[in-house]
Design a protein around this motif. Sequence first.
Motif: not given
Length: 202
Positions: A19-27, A49-56, A117-127
Amino acid sequence: PYSALEGRYFRWLYSLEMTRSLAGDVVELGVGPGRFMAYWGTWAITRRSPNHYYGYDTFAGFPSVTDRDRENLSEERLKRVQPGNYAFSKPRIERLVRRLQLQNVHLVEGDFAKTLKETAPSKISFLYIDCDLYEGYKAGLETLYDRVTPGGYILFDEYERVDEWPGAKRAVDEFFADKPEKPEPLPFSPSYVVIRGKSAAK
């Protein structure tokens, strides 16, 4: 043969590379002790990688446990599937972030049903869903499925482990019952993944 932890490393690397070439962040849903977060951080540096990581995570253990999560479990296993179990505090994970000098990490505390709903990125490459329980899987898929980029991976940590986490498989199967995609095993692992936009084979 390799250990269960080594198997996790392989599937993480495979999913990140695919998924490294896809738009979106890692969640990640279910940060736990931060192993995947640390692995992602090292990988992101190596791959630039320019992607961000979101950990919930609740960072206080399981918020609740339903009957779906207790189905057909042994008495010994039931002792481990209790509210408050598997707690790893947010300060502990934040110390790990600082020690490893990880960049672009966002840790979000609370119940998924309230925070995603409020904090997740709008585009996710890897969930990556590693939250063990029915309600967590359900809330994660209902909220984030539409945000996963076409070709993006949704990797399930507990799907095949019905003798430990029966609620996880039930939530996944219920959600994808009317979707074109279906869970499929990784080519080298018993772990299951959904590839967004890939219809199940007839």
